[in-house]
Design an enzyme around this catalytic site. Structure first.
Site, PDB file in Angstrom:
ATOM      1  NE  ARG A  78      -4.009  -1.729   2.417  1.00  0.00           N
ATOM      2  CZ  ARG A  78      -4.208  -2.546   3.445  1.00  0.00           C
ATOM      3  NH1 ARG A  78      -3.429  -2.468   4.515  1.00  0.00           N
ATOM      4  NH2 ARG A  78      -5.168  -3.438   3.408  1.00  0.00           N
ATOM      5  CE  LYS A 187       4.994 -20.172  12.585  1.00  0.00           C
ATOM      6  NZ  LYS A 187       5.137 -19.030  13.433  1.00  0.00           N
ATOM      7  CG  ASP A 216       7.581 -24.062  10.107  1.00  0.00           C
ATOM      8  OD1 ASP A 216       8.353 -23.223  10.591  1.00  0.00           O
ATOM      9  OD2 ASP A 216       7.087 -24.995  10.759  1.00  0.00           O
ATOM     10  CG  HIS A 217      11.500 -19.295   9.873  1.00  0.00           C
ATOM     11  ND1 HIS A 217      10.351 -18.923  10.506  1.00  0.00           N
ATOM     12  CD2 HIS A 217      12.461 -19.299  10.807  1.00  0.00           C
ATOM     13  CE1 HIS A 217      10.616 -18.692  11.780  1.00  0.00           C
ATOM     14  NE2 HIS A 217      11.886 -18.913  11.991  1.00  0.00           N
ATOM     15  CE  LYS A 221      15.596 -21.921  12.844  1.00  0.00           C
ATOM     16  NZ  LYS A 221      16.466 -20.773  12.790  1.00  0.00           N
ATOM     17  CD  GLU A 255      10.940 -18.268  20.887  1.00  0.00           C
ATOM     18  OE1 GLU A 255      11.252 -17.533  19.957  1.00  0.00           O
ATOM     19  OE2 GLU A 255       9.768 -18.411  21.286  1.00  0.00           O
ATOM     20  CG  ASP A 274       4.145 -18.030  17.540  1.00  0.00           C
ATOM     21  OD1 ASP A 274       3.814 -17.655  16.405  1.00  0.00           O
ATOM     22  OD2 ASP A 274       5.219 -17.714  18.080  1.00  0.00           O
ATOM     23  CG  HIS A 279       8.206 -23.558  14.483  1.00  0.00           C
ATOM     24  ND1 HIS A 279       8.226 -23.299  13.137  1.00  0.00           N
ATOM     25  CD2 HIS A 279       8.209 -22.350  15.093  1.00  0.00           C
ATOM     26  CE1 HIS A 279       8.245 -21.990  12.956  1.00  0.00           C
ATOM     27  NE2 HIS A 279       8.213 -21.390  14.114  1.00  0.00           N
ATOM     28  CE  LYS A 379       7.196 -15.643  21.917  1.00  0.00           C
ATOM     29  NZ  LYS A 379       8.444 -15.696  21.134  1.00  0.00           N
ATOM     30  CE  LYS A 384      17.745 -18.871  19.350  1.00  0.00           C
ATOM     31  NZ  LYS A 384      18.004 -17.763  18.440  1.00  0.00           N
TER      32      LYS A 384
END
Lengths: 528, 342
Positions: A78, A187, A216-217, A221, A255, A274, A279, A379, A384
């Site tokens: 936009r 996603k 799904d990044h 990996k 995380e 999430d 994942h 989280k 991590k």
């Protein structure tokens, strides 16, 4: 040229007519370069994902000579930009976020010539018609030969309108007879089973499944792909990879970060939606699937889907016995105080959203019957780390070990991030006259030194979509099955407010209810 | 003892007073995963630090036992064992451990070197010999060590810009036993081969390959030009009609002009002229990591930048490690080089 999947009709192979000789100079020179010229169209091109990840990924693909000779990058959003302004913005993003450092001439000058921008509303068919004319012009000027890859990097609420406009403006695959048309969808694919089905019904009005790449990044990996290598490129693990030898499997995605600037989105999502639904369940399918007959992406996706279909449905009455949820309170991470979830920006002060989710699942098939899979994600935890830990059963008869020695179960750990590698815990004799036994760990770490970082997941995944390889993308049936698996939990969690929230301190191991989940089975979580 | 820039990430060296204590130290190995024995031969003092630095880079990525045999005249006898380990225990980005034994072998007999090296290699692992020495054939130490190796890595343009090493390699090709051969000078050409092949990936241009009328290569050392010429000839079924001419399958003569100019180990330009079109790839004047590819004539094509990927020695060494031990395309090209230089 088309990705259209026709029904399985068997036809007699016909002799090639005037087929050109293969290029003799290609013998022994396998190129990873993407062969098909194409335009890649980024919807939401003025957004953060484009600047931080997508455009740097495209630029690095170009620097590594992976892009086809003829390609075009078209931003659509936009925001009002001219081509020149958009290119300047993209150069800034390269300078700031590219793993290869700031944009350099003359390569940047060559690259930016292929970037253009269309400003328009996502529900305005006239804007999409302009886009179509623009792409047709690119085909002539840049030689992109009518191949189109759409990338939806907008908020999910815009997915359906954009897909609808693609069709209405004649940009859909049915109107593109001269090349292929594919779409990458970020996603989350839906926010629950019903919304996912509704989105899918819009998608399949325009695209067939072979043209859709749900990203799904996490699956891009390297260590995730190494799971298959460990299992199917070695003979020693597979005979043990079943209910006879495996006691349980833990999959963790922990995380240390909080919700950062995503409070508005996250407060309506939570850890189960999430992370676990996509994942973590994806990791589980890679660990649990049967060996595919072929390395073909459909064969792999078939096997992953079968795992999801074999998941034992969660009884609504057992949801609070087989799951745990948590929400972080204030605490400290790496010695620094951090706020509690309810104090984060854009989060409701009485939020009932889970920032930690754990679930026990069973896969009801011959290989995994009665082997619990414990999945957790959260989280603001102590460290991590993502890993898969396969805990093997106890030895059947204790032969060695002095009084007081414990003989631990063997554990194989596949470490995904930030460490990447494999470790195996086994028992060994302590040197000395007595037969003392203790656990030792044999570690293998994938090095990522050599001055070259592992390519970010987006580079791999965009390249795969341009190549037409959907191995690392999620098929609709798997998305649907994954939503189906977690829906009873989401519904019960929504129905019942957790009065204990916030129930774990930031920087800790998670809520006590998660510990109880495993303790009830006589097990405990691996320390985060 | 030899020192290398790689030592920054290494443990304090263990200096062995005799080889039995060295073997004992290796037996107490702390590395937990090993992929190969990596034997490195050095006999040029001016080249030593360069080789050691690249050896260290290989160990950074591939857990391995490196046995560095230093035959330089100024090398001291004795051995040093250095183990690499993460320079920061919490650093997730450097996680590979390797061990490097540096042995001064000047003054040792060939038999001593062979026995010592054999006793330090680990069984069940592939053994790669990186020979950086002067000359190949007729070198007793080379003959002794190559028998321990599954793969041999040399660099025909590593230190010299003439064709002496590549000619020796042709002779070795006929005499070798089961060892796979990798020449970094050949492997460095991969992007160039890809660029040339790319001109003809378009099926409508494929037949152009069979109407080549001249070939011109400018490079900083002879090996690269010979290899590129030999590769094209062997792929297209040409025969060598002399040092500077090929004949295609129809007997048409194809002049082959090679010019030595620019940096050693680097190709500067390749030009292929067919009956209709001239195809050219030349390193950019602005950035030597970029090549400008273009075509003029009937199938004209505007200039396009192509990055020169992974032509540094550690990347090439890594490819030599990862790729299979035999390369038929290389061997047929090398045989064609033999015909050209006969």
């Amino acid at each position: 040229m088309s990705d259209s999947s026709s029904a399985a009709t068997l036809t007699r192979p016909t002799a090639p007519v005037n087929r050109p000789r293969p290029n003799p100079l290609r013998a022994g020179i396998d190129s990873n370069r993407l062969q098909d010229p194409c335009n890649i169209i980024f919807f939401g091109a003025s957004g953060d994902l484009m600047k931080r990840m997508l455009l740097p990924a495209m630029y690095n693909l170009r620097l590594e000579d992976m892009l086809p000779s003829d390609f075009g990058i078209v931003g659509f959003s936009r925001s009002s930009y001219t081509d020149e302004q958009f290119r300047a913005e993209m150069k800034k993003s390269i300078d700031e976020f590219s793993r290869s450092g700031p944009a350099k001439e003359p390569m940047w000058g060559d690259f930016e010539k292929r970037i253009s921008y269309i400003s328009g509303d996502f529900d305005d068919v006239a804007c999409f018609r302009s886009l179509r004319e623009h792409l047709e012009n690119n085909d002539k000027v840049l030689g992109t030969k009518s191949n189109r890859l759409f990338y939806l990097s907008t908020p999910p609420s815009l997915f359906s309108p954009i897909i609808n406009m693609i069709e209405q403006s004649g940009l859909g695959p049915r109107d593109n007879r001269d090349g292929w048309t594919r779409i990458i969808i970020e996603k989350p694919f839906g926010t629950d089973l019903d919304s996912a089905r509704a989105l899918q019904s819009e998608v399949e009005k325009v695209f067939n499944e072979r043209q859709v790449y749900r990203i799904d990044h996490y699956l891009g990996k390297e260590p995730v792909q190494d799971i298959m290598a460990l299992r199917f490129a070695n003979v020693i693990f597979e005979p043990l990879w079943n209910r006879r030898y495996v006691d349980s499997i833990q999959i963790t995605a922990a995380e240390t970060v909080g919700v950062e600037l995503r409070g508005g989105y996250y407060d309506s999502a939570g850890a189960m939606r999430d992370m676990i639904q996509n994942h973590v369940l994806n990791l589980m399918t890679l660990v649990a699937m049967e060996p595919p007959a072929l390395s073909d992406f459909e064969a792999i996706r078939d096997e992953k889907f079968k795992v999801l279909t074999a998941l034992r449905p969660i009884d609504r009455n057992r949801v609070f016995l087989d799951t745990a949820r948590g929400q972080y309170d204030a605490g400290s991470i790496a010695g620094k105080p951090v706020a509690g979830y309810r104090e984060e920006p854009d989060v409701a002060p009485d939020s009932n959203t889970d920032t930690y989710a754990a679930i026990k699942l069973y896969i009801d098939n011959w290989r995994w019957a009665d082997v619990p899979f414990y999945l957790r994600s959260g989280k603001r935890l102590a460290r991590k780390g993502s890993e898969i830990a396969v805990r093997f059963k106890s030895i059947p008869h204790r032969l060695f070990g002095e009084l007081g020695d414990t003989i631990d179960n063997n554990v194989l750990v596949m470490k995904i991030q930030p460490e990447e590698g494999i470790s195996l815990r086994f028992s060994a004799k302590v040197p000395g006259p007595k037969m003392h036994i203790r656990s030792v760990s044999m570690d293998f770490n994938y090095g990522t030194g050599f001055g070259v970082a592992s390519p970010p997941a987006y580079e791999r995944l965009i390249g795969d979509a341009m190549r037409g390889d959907a191995t690392l993308f999620t098929r609709w049936d798997a998305v649907e099955a994954a939503w189906g698996a977690v829906m009873p939990v989401l519904e019960r969690w929504q129905d019942v407010i957790d009065e204990t929230f916030p129930n774990y301190a930031a920087g800790g191991q998670g809520p006590a209810s998660a510990e109880r989940l495993l303790a009830a089975d006589g097990r405990e979580w691996r320390k985060i | 003892m030899p020192q290398s820039p790689g030592d920054v990430a290494m443990t304090a060296p263990i200096v062995a007073t005799d080889f039995d204590s060295l073997r004992a130290a290796l037996a107490r190995s702390s590395i937990s995963a090993t992929t190969m024995n990596f034997i490195v031969w050095i006999d040029d003092v001016g080249f030593r630090d360069w080789v050691l630095e690249r050896t260290a880079k290989i160990l950074d990525k591939h857990p391995a036992r490196a046995i560095v045999l230093d035959a330089c005249a100024d090398g001291k006898p004795g051995a040093t064992l250095v183990r690499s380990e993460p320079d920061d225990a919490d650093a997730a980005h450097i996680t590979v451990q390797g061990e490097r034994v540096e042995i001064g072998v000047a003054g040792m007999s060939t038999e001593q070197i062979r026995e010592l090296t054999a006793s330090l290699t680990m069984n069940e692992l592939p053994t790669l010999l990186w020979w950086t020495g002067k000359g190949i054939t007729g070198q007793p130490n080379f003959d002794a060590l190559v028998h321990l190796a599954d793969s041999l890595v040399v660099d025909s343009s590593g230190t010299r810009n003439d064709n002496a090493t590549v000619v020796e390699l042709v002779r070795f090709l006929d005499s070798r036993r089961s060892v796979g051969i990798r020449d970094l000078a050949w492997m460095r050409l991969r992007p160039w081969q890809d660029m040339i092949a790319r001109f003809f990936d378009d099926p409508t241009l494929r037949e152009e390959l069979y109407s080549v009328r001249s070939l011109q290569i400018i490079s900083g050392s002879d090996a690269e030009a010979l290899y590129l010429g030999g590769w094209l000839a062997s792929r297209l079924g040409w025969t060598a009609s002399g040092h500077d001419e090929f004949s295609d399958q129809s007997g048409v003569r194809i002049p082959f002009r090679s010019e030595r100019a620019g940096r050693i180990r680097r190709v500067r330009s390749v030009e292929l002229t067919t009956t209709t079109t001239t195809y050219n790839a030349t390193v950019s004047d602005d950035d030597e990591t970029l090549v400008v590819v273009k075509a003029s004539g009937k199938n004209a094509m505007n200039g396009r930048f192509v990055p020169l990927q992974a032509v540094d020695s550690p990347s090439l060494l890594e490819r030599a490690i990862l790729e299979g031990s035999t390369d038929e395309v290389f061997e047929t090209a090398l045989r064609m080089v033999g015909a050209l230089t006969a």
